[in-house]
Motif scaffolding. Sequence first.
Motif, PDB file in Angstrom:
ATOM      1  N   HIS A 257      32.638  40.800  43.069  1.00 17.25           N
ATOM      2  CA  HIS A 257      32.269  42.206  42.880  1.00 17.25           C
ATOM      3  C   HIS A 257      31.993  42.422  41.387  1.00 17.25           C
ATOM      4  O   HIS A 257      32.719  41.871  40.552  1.00 17.25           O
ATOM      5  CB  HIS A 257      33.404  43.119  43.354  1.00 17.25           C
ATOM      6  CG  HIS A 257      33.536  43.163  44.851  1.00 17.25           C
ATOM      7  ND1 HIS A 257      32.553  43.692  45.659  1.00 17.25           N
ATOM      8  CD2 HIS A 257      34.513  42.730  45.675  1.00 17.25           C
ATOM      9  CE1 HIS A 257      32.933  43.580  46.919  1.00 17.25           C
ATOM     10  NE2 HIS A 257      34.108  42.990  46.965  1.00 17.25           N
TER      11      HIS A 257
ATOM     12  N   GLU B  66      32.666  44.614  39.307  1.00 17.01           N
ATOM     13  CA  GLU B  66      33.725  45.160  38.446  1.00 17.01           C
ATOM     14  C   GLU B  66      34.889  44.186  38.254  1.00 17.01           C
ATOM     15  O   GLU B  66      35.850  44.475  37.566  1.00 17.01           O
ATOM     16  CB  GLU B  66      34.235  46.505  38.995  1.00 17.01           C
ATOM     17  CG  GLU B  66      35.047  46.421  40.270  1.00 17.01           C
ATOM     18  CD  GLU B  66      34.209  46.369  41.545  1.00 17.01           C
ATOM     19  OE1 GLU B  66      34.765  46.512  42.627  1.00 17.01           O
ATOM     20  OE2 GLU B  66      32.967  46.165  41.446  1.00 17.01           O
TER      21      GLU B  66
ATOM     22  N   ARG C 252      39.252  37.762  33.817  1.00 16.10           N
ATOM     23  CA  ARG C 252      40.577  37.184  33.998  1.00 16.10           C
ATOM     24  C   ARG C 252      40.884  36.945  35.485  1.00 16.10           C
ATOM     25  O   ARG C 252      41.469  35.935  35.856  1.00 16.10           O
ATOM     26  CB  ARG C 252      41.626  38.136  33.403  1.00 16.10           C
ATOM     27  CG  ARG C 252      43.024  37.580  33.447  1.00 16.10           C
ATOM     28  CD  ARG C 252      44.007  38.497  32.802  1.00 16.10           C
ATOM     29  NE  ARG C 252      44.187  39.727  33.557  1.00 16.10           N
ATOM     30  CZ  ARG C 252      44.980  40.725  33.164  1.00 16.10           C
ATOM     31  NH1 ARG C 252      45.605  40.641  32.032  1.00 16.10           N
ATOM     32  NH2 ARG C 252      45.121  41.800  33.898  1.00 16.10           N
ATOM     33  N   ASP C 253      40.434  37.887  36.352  1.00  8.88           N
ATOM     34  CA  ASP C 253      40.689  37.738  37.789  1.00  8.88           C
ATOM     35  C   ASP C 253      39.912  36.558  38.359  1.00  8.88           C
ATOM     36  O   ASP C 253      40.394  35.853  39.245  1.00  8.88           O
ATOM     37  CB  ASP C 253      40.313  39.021  38.550  1.00  8.88           C
ATOM     38  CG  ASP C 253      41.304  40.132  38.274  1.00  8.88           C
ATOM     39  OD1 ASP C 253      42.232  39.901  37.477  1.00  8.88           O
ATOM     40  OD2 ASP C 253      41.144  41.230  38.843  1.00  8.88           O
TER      41      ASP C 253
ATOM     42  N   ARG D  75      39.036  33.883  36.681  1.00 12.46           N
ATOM     43  CA  ARG D  75      39.731  32.684  36.190  1.00 12.46           C
ATOM     44  C   ARG D  75      40.997  32.436  37.011  1.00 12.46           C
ATOM     45  O   ARG D  75      41.314  31.319  37.395  1.00 12.46           O
ATOM     46  CB  ARG D  75      40.078  32.890  34.708  1.00 12.46           C
ATOM     47  CG  ARG D  75      40.622  31.676  34.022  1.00 12.46           C
ATOM     48  CD  ARG D  75      40.496  31.783  32.510  1.00 12.46           C
ATOM     49  NE  ARG D  75      40.897  33.062  31.962  1.00 12.46           N
ATOM     50  CZ  ARG D  75      42.169  33.402  31.760  1.00 12.46           C
ATOM     51  NH1 ARG D  75      43.139  32.588  32.070  1.00 12.46           N
ATOM     52  NH2 ARG D  75      42.470  34.579  31.244  1.00 12.46           N
TER      53      ARG D  75
ATOM     54  N   ALA E 120      37.652  37.294  52.467  1.00 16.36           N
ATOM     55  CA  ALA E 120      38.604  38.403  52.621  1.00 16.36           C
ATOM     56  C   ALA E 120      39.235  38.788  51.279  1.00 16.36           C
ATOM     57  O   ALA E 120      39.883  39.813  51.171  1.00 16.36           O
ATOM     58  CB  ALA E 120      39.700  37.999  53.596  1.00 16.36           C
ATOM     59  N   HIS E 121      39.009  37.953  50.258  1.00 17.15           N
ATOM     60  CA  HIS E 121      39.596  38.243  48.956  1.00 17.15           C
ATOM     61  C   HIS E 121      38.932  39.492  48.365  1.00 17.15           C
ATOM     62  O   HIS E 121      37.718  39.616  48.375  1.00 17.15           O
ATOM     63  CB  HIS E 121      39.378  37.046  48.021  1.00 17.15           C
ATOM     64  CG  HIS E 121      40.211  37.114  46.790  1.00 17.15           C
ATOM     65  ND1 HIS E 121      39.913  37.945  45.739  1.00 17.15           N
ATOM     66  CD2 HIS E 121      41.362  36.483  46.453  1.00 17.15           C
ATOM     67  CE1 HIS E 121      40.825  37.797  44.796  1.00 17.15           C
ATOM     68  NE2 HIS E 121      41.713  36.913  45.212  1.00 17.15           N
ATOM     69  N   PRO E 122      39.750  40.431  47.859  1.00 15.73           N
ATOM     70  CA  PRO E 122      39.170  41.690  47.375  1.00 15.73           C
ATOM     71  C   PRO E 122      38.181  41.543  46.219  1.00 15.73           C
ATOM     72  O   PRO E 122      37.338  42.420  46.030  1.00 15.73           O
ATOM     73  CB  PRO E 122      40.387  42.504  46.912  1.00 15.73           C
ATOM     74  CG  PRO E 122      41.579  41.698  47.176  1.00 15.73           C
ATOM     75  CD  PRO E 122      41.200  40.400  47.793  1.00 15.73           C
TER      76      PRO E 122
END
Lengths: 161, 195
Positions: free
Chosen positions: B136, B138, B142-143, B145, B184-186
Amino acid sequence: MTERELLERVARADEQALEALYTSFYPRLGRFLLRLTRDRGLVEEVINDVFLVVWQSAGSFRGASSPSTWIMGIAYKKMLKALRRERPVPLVDSVTSAVESQGELQSAIASLPPAQKAVVVLTYEFGYSYREIGAILKCRENTVKTRMFHARKRLRAMLEA
Amino acid sequence: MEAVDRDLCALLPWYANGTLNEADMAAYHRHLAGCAVCAAELAQTQAQMREMQSTVDPSLRRLLADRDENYQRLRHAMPRPGRQSFTRAALAMAAGVLVVAAGVAWLAPREEAVMYRGLTAPAVSSDALVVQVMFHPETPERDIRMLLMDTGAELLGNPSPRGVYRIALEPVAEPDRYVQRLRAHPSIAWAEWER
């Protein structure tokens, strides 16, 4: 869907959202908690305890911090509580063998007290700011910096020895 | 050493992980130019961070393998106050979810035919599971990584101009199921494995 939106759905008792959140956080929590204990069974138990809290208290999440900070904070608190129960570490997954198989840095970090270890791990490995760490560990920002100072001093001494 | 200097020295780890706010960052930057201790420690701290981020604990792999089983344990332990088994409303909601899912599948970016290859992509073993992923917009760096670190995935080169990443994972028994989980990962908007 963002973590915040998933949490809002969990607050409305949406099990699919809980599963998505669980899938998303499981590796992160596992990685974090395995730094605090070598007992994998205990880590699994704590992760599920965390998600029981999430399931029951998602409605009370007011968004003052990020969902990630909130969930990591619950995990830290639950793990400290579990460690205080002084559960014996299983022989197969013993601290000694695990530490011996790691590099010098990993071993040095493993030997830090939990509060200092958490600050180092959350900064070095997870890339959190000192403000976020203060929110996760429920302590003042200056306490985070002090713990980091002492942790780095210990690490330096251990790595130079 | 002055107290102000000590306060600034204490910021080194967060300067190294790039999370200082603008004011702290500027102050630390000025401090760094004149502090021999910080200058000596910065590179070492960054190397330690890289080492910690790239290390995958074997216990973590075993923990990840048990995820589904643990989730089932959680489901059994979950209290369900005042909830009925499967009402007409739930059926209607499930139908709604199916309609939305069908819509998402229809609207999902279709880059399957244009498989992106980075010029600097490292060699991948022939049995590795290679997945194309779009995050996504946004999603913080860091997410991304963190997700790569969590899954033990290796990033293959740079993303395409449309933001499609190619990642290599260890071979898994059921790639379809694995990719479904990734979807399914946000943080993930789209994922498809290269068959």
